[in-house]
Design an enzyme around this catalytic site. Structure first.
Site, PDB file in Angstrom:
ATOM      1  N   ASP A   1      90.010 -19.765 -69.855  1.00 36.33           N
ATOM      2  CA  ASP A   1      88.734 -19.079 -70.100  1.00 36.33           C
ATOM      3  C   ASP A   1      88.638 -18.009 -69.005  1.00 36.33           C
ATOM      4  O   ASP A   1      87.730 -18.040 -68.198  1.00 36.33           O
ATOM      5  CB  ASP A   1      87.551 -20.049 -70.066  1.00 36.33           C
TER       6      ASP A   1
ATOM      7  N   ASP B   1      91.413 -18.643 -63.103  1.00 35.02           N
ATOM      8  CA  ASP B   1      92.390 -18.612 -64.196  1.00 35.02           C
ATOM      9  C   ASP B   1      93.369 -17.464 -63.978  1.00 35.02           C
ATOM     10  O   ASP B   1      94.577 -17.622 -64.180  1.00 35.02           O
ATOM     11  CB  ASP B   1      91.707 -18.399 -65.546  1.00 35.02           C
TER      12      ASP B   1
ATOM     13  N   ASP C   1      91.845 -23.855 -60.716  1.00 37.17           N
ATOM     14  CA  ASP C   1      92.784 -23.891 -61.838  1.00 37.17           C
ATOM     15  C   ASP C   1      94.241 -23.868 -61.383  1.00 37.17           C
ATOM     16  O   ASP C   1      95.126 -24.363 -62.090  1.00 37.17           O
ATOM     17  CB  ASP C   1      92.524 -22.711 -62.773  1.00 37.17           C
TER      18      ASP C   1
END
Length: 318
Positions: free
Chosen positions: A10, A15, A250
Site C-alpha cells: 500500500d 513500503d 515493512d
C-alpha cells in the site's frame, strides 16, 4: 537460483523503502507488485509504486491494481505519517502515469504467477491483507503453492499504533487478516509492530544512509522527510518507538524474505485475529497456551541481525 517474490503493498514511505531494498538485492527476482488500499488510497499506492520503480530504472516490473477497500471494515488511512499522497507530499511532475498499470487485476495476477511457479514464489505482504484474503477465496489451493509468506502486521503485546490494541495493517481489514492467518498454511513469517519498534535503527545510521550521493538517496531523503520528522517528535518517540530510532516497519518482512539467517530469535506459535472486541478488534491473538488447537503455527520475529539490515539499506540507495 534467485528468490522469486511477489510484493503486496500500500505504498507509503516504508513500503517504498522495502521495494528499493528488494530491487537492489542481487539474489531476488520480483515477479510483480500488487497494490492495495492502506496507507493511502489505492490510486496513490499505484502511482507511488511506479515512482519508486522509475527512480530505480525498473519500470519493467509489472504493477497490478488490487482492492480499494476492506472486506467489511471502515476505511482507514495513514496520511498523518506518510503524507496525504502516501509518499511525503513531494509530488513529481514527471511521475509515471497510471496507464503503465497492468490490465490484469492484482488477485488474478497473484494466482496466475504462483500457478506458473508452484512452490517457488514467496509473497511479501506489507499492506492490509485484503488482496491475499480475496486470492484464497478465489483459489483455495493458492496458499499451498506458495514457498512462504512474509507479513508486516499484527502485534504481540496488545500495544496499538492505530487503535488502543491494534496495529494498522490488521486494523485496516481485520476480516482479511483473520482469513489469511486461518487459511494460509505455508511457512508464515510475521514482523509484528512491537518487534519492529524494539529493532529500530539509530538515527545516526539514517543520516549516513541518506547522505549517499545518488539519485536514489536524494529521492528517499525527499519522500521520507515528513515521516522522519514525525518519528523524531517527542510524542511519537515516547508513545510508539520508545526513543530507539528509525523504524522502517515493512522492510523487516522484506529483509527476512531476502536474507537467510536474518532472524536471530523468534517464536513459533499459532495466531489469529480478534474480530469482535470493543477495544481489541483487529488485534493479533498469540496462542502460547495452545488453546486454539491450530496445527499451523507462524514464526513471530523477536530479534534480527541489524548489521545485515544496515547493509541492505545502504545497498538500496547506491
Amino acid at each position: 537460483m534467485k528468490k522469486k517474490l511477489i510484493i503486496d503493498v500500500d505504498t507509503g514511505v516504508d513500503d517504498a523503502q522495502a521495494i528499493m531494498v528488494a530491487l537492489a538485492a542481487p539474489n531476488v527476482e520480483i515477479l510483480g507488485i500488487t497494490c492495495c488500499f492502506g496507507n493511502t488510497p489505492l490510486e496513490n499506492a499505484l502511482k507511488n509504486t511506479l515512482r519508486v520503480l522509475k527512480v530505480c530504472n525498473r519500470l519493467d516490473i509489472p504493477v497490478y491494481r488490487g482492492c480499494s477497500e476492506p472486506l467489511l471494515a471502515k476505511k482507514r488511512q495513514a496520511g498523518d505519517y506518510h503524507g496525504k499522497d502516501g509518499l511525503g507530499e513531494v509530488p513529481d511532475p514527471d511521475a509515471p502515469g497510471l496507464e503503465l498499470v497492468q490490465k490484469k487485476k492484482a488477485v488474478n495476477a497473484m494466482i496466475k504467477t504462483v500457478n506458473q511457479n508452484p512452490g517457488e514464489v514467496s509473497l511479501v505482504a506489507t499492506a492490509p491483507l485484503t488482496n491475499l484474503a480475496v486470492a484464497v477465496q478465489l483459489d483455495p489451493s493458492f496458499p499451498k503453492k506458495l514457498k512462504a509468506l512474509y507479513i508486516m502486521g499484527g502485534n504481540t503485546d496488545s500495544r496499538g499504533n492505530t487503535t488502543v490494541c491494534g496495529e494498522f495493517n490488521f486494523v485496516a481489514d481485520p476480516e482479511a487478516a483473520y482469513i489469511v492467518l486461518d487459511r494460509y498454511n505455508c511457512p508464515t513469517y510475521i514482523a509484528p509492530w512491537e518487534f519492529s519498534c524494539s529493532n529500530s535503527l539509530p538515527w545516526s545510521f539514517c543520516e549516513q544512509w541518506l547522505c549517499q550521493n545518488t539519485e536514489k538517496a536524494a529521492f528517499m531523503k525527499k519522500i521520507s522527510s515528513l515521516s522522519m520528522k514525525k518519528a523524531q517528535s517527542p510524542e511519537y518517540q515516547k508513545e510508539i518507538t520508545e526513543g530507539k530510532g528509525f523504524n522502517s516497519c515493512d522492510t523487516y518482512a522484506m529483509a527476512t524474505a531476502i536474507e537467510d539467517a536474518f532472524i536471530t530469535e523468534s517464536d513459533e506459535v499459532a495466531v489469529t485475529v480478534e474480530l469482535a472486541g470493543t477495544y481489541t478488534r483487529g488485534m493479533m491473538v498469540v496462542d502460547y497456551m495452545e488453546l486454539l488447537k491450530k496445527k499451523h503455527k507462524a514464526i513471530l520475529m523477536k530479534n534480527v541481525d541489524l548489521e545485515k539490515l544496515k547493509t541492505l539499506f545502504m545497498n538500496s540507495l547506491k
